[in-house]
Design a protein around this motif. Structure first.
Motif, mmCIF file in Angstrom:
data_model
loop_
_atom_site.group_PDB
_atom_site.id
_atom_site.type_symbol
_atom_site.label_atom_id
_atom_site.label_comp_id
_atom_site.label_asym_id
_atom_site.label_seq_id
_atom_site.Cartn_x
_atom_site.Cartn_y
_atom_site.Cartn_z
ATOM 1 N N SER A 1 0.830 -1.217 0.000
ATOM 2 C CA SER A 1 0.000 0.000 0.000
ATOM 3 C C SER A 1 0.865 1.269 0.000
ATOM 4 N N ASN A 2 2.185 1.137 0.305
ATOM 5 C CA ASN A 2 3.073 2.307 0.289
ATOM 6 C C ASN A 2 3.630 2.587 -1.105
ATOM 7 N N PHE A 3 3.304 1.726 -2.057
ATOM 8 C CA PHE A 3 3.882 1.847 -3.401
ATOM 9 C C PHE A 3 2.783 2.097 -4.439
ATOM 10 N N ASP A 4 3.200 2.678 -5.578
ATOM 11 C CA ASP A 4 2.302 2.709 -6.742
ATOM 12 C C ASP A 4 2.419 1.375 -7.473
ATOM 13 N N GLU A 5 3.631 0.832 -7.435
ATOM 14 C CA GLU A 5 3.900 -0.412 -8.169
ATOM 15 C C GLU A 5 5.052 -1.131 -7.471
ATOM 16 N N ILE A 6 4.927 -2.430 -7.283
ATOM 17 C CA ILE A 6 6.046 -3.175 -6.686
ATOM 18 C C ILE A 6 6.604 -4.150 -7.722
ATOM 19 N N ASP A 7 7.921 -4.400 -7.657
ATOM 20 C CA ASP A 7 8.488 -5.357 -8.602
ATOM 21 C C ASP A 7 9.504 -6.322 -7.977
ATOM 22 N N GLU A 8 9.886 -6.074 -6.711
ATOM 23 C CA GLU A 8 10.846 -6.999 -6.085
ATOM 24 C C GLU A 8 10.453 -7.268 -4.640
ATOM 25 N N ALA A 9 10.667 -8.495 -4.209
ATOM 26 C CA ALA A 9 10.468 -8.851 -2.798
ATOM 27 C C ALA A 9 11.581 -9.808 -2.387
ATOM 28 N N HIS A 10 12.233 -9.485 -1.287
ATOM 29 C CA HIS A 10 13.347 -10.317 -0.815
ATOM 30 C C HIS A 10 13.104 -10.662 0.656
ATOM 31 N N VAL A 11 13.041 -11.956 0.912
ATOM 32 C CA VAL A 11 12.691 -12.447 2.248
ATOM 33 C C VAL A 11 13.938 -12.999 2.932
ATOM 34 N N ALA A 12 14.056 -12.791 4.235
ATOM 35 C CA ALA A 12 15.117 -13.456 5.010
ATOM 36 C C ALA A 12 14.513 -13.954 6.324
ATOM 37 N N LEU A 13 14.961 -15.131 6.736
ATOM 38 C CA LEU A 13 14.425 -15.754 7.946
ATOM 39 C C LEU A 13 15.572 -16.162 8.856
ATOM 40 N N HIS A 14 15.394 -15.925 10.141
ATOM 41 C CA HIS A 14 16.368 -16.401 11.127
ATOM 42 C C HIS A 14 15.637 -17.244 12.166
ATOM 43 N N GLY A 15 16.197 -18.414 12.432
ATOM 44 C CA GLY A 15 15.637 -19.244 13.503
ATOM 45 C C GLY A 15 14.725 -20.333 12.981
ATOM 46 N N THR A 16 14.378 -21.228 13.900
ATOM 47 C CA THR A 16 13.503 -22.354 13.555
ATOM 48 C C THR A 16 12.464 -22.517 14.654
ATOM 49 N N GLY A 17 11.381 -23.206 14.293
ATOM 50 C CA GLY A 17 10.348 -23.483 15.287
ATOM 51 C C GLY A 17 10.677 -24.759 16.037
ATOM 52 N N GLY A 18 9.871 -25.790 15.802
ATOM 53 C CA GLY A 18 10.095 -27.067 16.473
ATOM 54 C C GLY A 18 11.121 -27.929 15.754
ATOM 55 N N PRO A 19 11.295 -29.188 16.200
ATOM 56 C CA PRO A 19 12.296 -30.070 15.593
ATOM 57 C C PRO A 19 12.061 -30.322 14.094
ATOM 58 N N ASN A 20 10.794 -30.446 13.673
ATOM 59 C CA ASN A 20 10.520 -30.654 12.249
ATOM 60 C C ASN A 20 10.992 -29.460 11.424
ATOM 61 N N CYS A 21 10.810 -28.286 11.985
ATOM 62 C CA CYS A 21 11.225 -27.052 11.316
ATOM 63 C C CYS A 21 12.751 -27.003 11.214
ATOM 64 N N ALA A 22 13.418 -27.466 12.276
ATOM 65 C CA ALA A 22 14.886 -27.475 12.280
ATOM 66 C C ALA A 22 15.421 -28.436 11.217
ATOM 67 N N VAL A 23 14.758 -29.577 11.068
ATOM 68 C CA VAL A 23 15.167 -30.555 10.047
ATOM 69 C C VAL A 23 14.960 -29.940 8.657
ATOM 70 N N GLN A 24 13.832 -29.239 8.496
ATOM 71 C CA GLN A 24 13.529 -28.590 7.222
ATOM 72 C C GLN A 24 14.581 -27.516 6.898
ATOM 73 N N HIS A 25 15.001 -26.760 7.923
ATOM 74 C CA HIS A 25 16.029 -25.720 7.776
ATOM 75 C C HIS A 25 17.341 -26.359 7.327
ATOM 76 N N HIS A 26 17.680 -27.495 7.933
ATOM 77 C CA HIS A 26 18.907 -28.211 7.599
ATOM 78 C C HIS A 26 18.870 -28.669 6.139
ATOM 79 N N ARG A 27 17.736 -29.260 5.743
ATOM 80 C CA ARG A 27 17.576 -29.755 4.359
ATOM 81 C C ARG A 27 17.605 -28.601 3.354
ATOM 82 N N ALA A 28 16.984 -27.471 3.749
ATOM 83 C CA ALA A 28 16.847 -26.337 2.830
ATOM 84 C C ALA A 28 18.210 -25.802 2.404
ATOM 85 N N LEU A 29 19.207 -25.881 3.308
ATOM 86 C CA LEU A 29 20.532 -25.363 2.978
ATOM 87 C C LEU A 29 21.283 -26.282 2.025
ATOM 88 N N ALA A 30 20.867 -27.542 1.958
ATOM 89 C CA ALA A 30 21.547 -28.491 1.066
ATOM 90 C C ALA A 30 20.872 -28.552 -0.302
#
Lengths: 332, 54
Positions: free
Chosen positions: A139-168
């Motif tokens: 809503s702050n833009f007339d037009e958007i063209d890029e979005a860049h996401v960054a995440l730090h941390g993990t939730g439970g153990p399943n999330c941690a396993v997913q984080h580990h796999r995601a880097l490989a």
């Protein structure tokens, strides 16, 4: 006997599932049907909320499927579970962040449409909260063209396993109308997260955000997603997890950087959240489920948070009311 | 035996070199200076957004 058809189902009584139940109990009096393969864990979680206004009952899988909406807060894959739930006539809110699982869920669009139900895909922290923030910043833009996401941390153990796999695995990014695949663990960028998290090196990873954000806002030309990692994470990414994951990760954070034009000028807006990742995912998942349950999300078929047909501003307002603190980066 | 030992040594050296290449390098900061401003409690902007959608 509780009114089963008017209940909200939750599958998964782990770290994220318990946050979903906590938020549902705190914000509504709708009965909750809870299922987990670990029956003792489900019973323990139900017992914690016994004195609250909302009734939390442990039920078998078939009974949970009779709820009006079911939150999938267990480990992936969610697609087969969603299929079973939809076949029983329930709408589904999936908290999956696994790329292939998310793709399989999105492929179910025609099937969900035919059943006149709603399947919300990736209603967690990243993806999920990122879609809501994208919609808010838009809503702050007339037009958007890029979005860049960054995440730090993990939730439970399943999330941690997913984080580990995601880097490989190979990361997936949207670049000028094409999907680009790059090796996970590459593309280091120092990202600043809201306090108390601060700055962390983030790397490309197999994250579902680009797929879902592109679906939410197809006008975006470039979408990337990165996850924080240290040298040990990257060094051991291709090996099996050497140490069992923590029961819950510590303080996490996510940020989304949106670029576009306003009054002809190129501008950048960055929003972020610092909170335990499971807490963000639980609040977003539960809030989305309540919206589906109350009929405030009327879109049938598969949807993703951040798409224009969803009441994103209202969902975000309720998420913030649920205790998630939103921050905006001011600077260059 | 010697052949196996050499193969293992080559693989080991390649692995170590690969690992070093993977984890070395400099960070590229995404932002130069600034800070975070809290936007809670739910902002007027959100309320405006909701009312404009109605």
């Amino acid at each position: 006997m509780i009114g089963i058809s008017g209940a909200i189902g939750v599958i998964g009584a782990g770290v994220t599932g318990s946050r979903v139940v906590e938020h549902l109990v705190a914000t509504s009096s709708t009965p909750i049907l809870l299922y987990d393969q670990d029956l003792y864990g489900a019973q323990r979680l139900a017992a914690v909320h016994r004195s609250h206004s909302a009734v939390v009952s442990v039920a078998d899988f078939e009974t949970v499927a009779t709820a009006s909406v079911v939150v999938l807060a267990c480990g992936s894959p969610h697609a087969p579970l969603a299929q079973k739930m939809l076949a029983s006539g329930a709408s589904v809110v999936s908290l999956s962040d696994d790329v292939s699982d998310v793709m399989n869920l999105l492929k179910m669009h025609d099937e969900v449409m035919a059943k006149d139900k709603t399947l919300v895909v990736g209603a967690a922290a990243s993806p999920g909260m990122t879609g809501l923030l994208l919609s808010n910043l838009q809503s702050n833009f007339d037009e958007i063209d890029e979005a860049h996401v960054a995440l730090h941390g993990t939730g439970g153990p399943n999330c941690a396993v997913q984080h580990h796999r995601a880097l490989a695995d190979q990361s997936i990014g949207w670049h000028d109308g094409e999907w680009l695949r790059r090796p996970g663990g590459s593309g280091r960028e120092l990202c600043w997260f809201p306090e108390p998290v601060g700055a962390y090196d983030c790397y490309r990873a197999a994250m579902a955000d680009p797929v879902l954000l592109q679906r939410a806002q197809p006008q975006l030309q470039r979408i990337t997603a990165r996850v924080s990692a240290n040298r040990r994470d990257r060094f051991t990414a291709r090996l099996p997890m050497l140490v069992p994951p923590h029961s819950e990760g510590g303080m996490g954070a996510l940020r989304i950087e949106v670029r576009g034009f306003r009054n002809g000028s190129r501008i950048v807006e960055i929003a972020g959240v610092a909170e335990r990742v499971a807490q963000i995912a639980g609040v977003v998942g539960a809030t989305t489920a309540l919206f589906v349950h109350r009929g405030e999300i009327t879109t049938t078929g598969t949807s993703v948070l951040g798409q224009d047909s969803l009441p994103n501003a209202e969902i975000l307002r309720d998420v913030l009311t649920g205790g998630i603190r939103l921050h905006q980066f001011v600077g260059t | 035996m010697n052949f196996i030992r050499r193969v293992l040594m080559v693989l080991g050296i390649a692995g170590i070199a690969g690992a070093i290449l993977r984890i070395r390098g400099k960070s590229e900061p995404s932002t130069q200076r600034g800070g975070w401003r809290p936007l809670n409690p739910p902002t007027d902007l959100l309320e405006e957004q909701i009312s404009s959608q109605k």
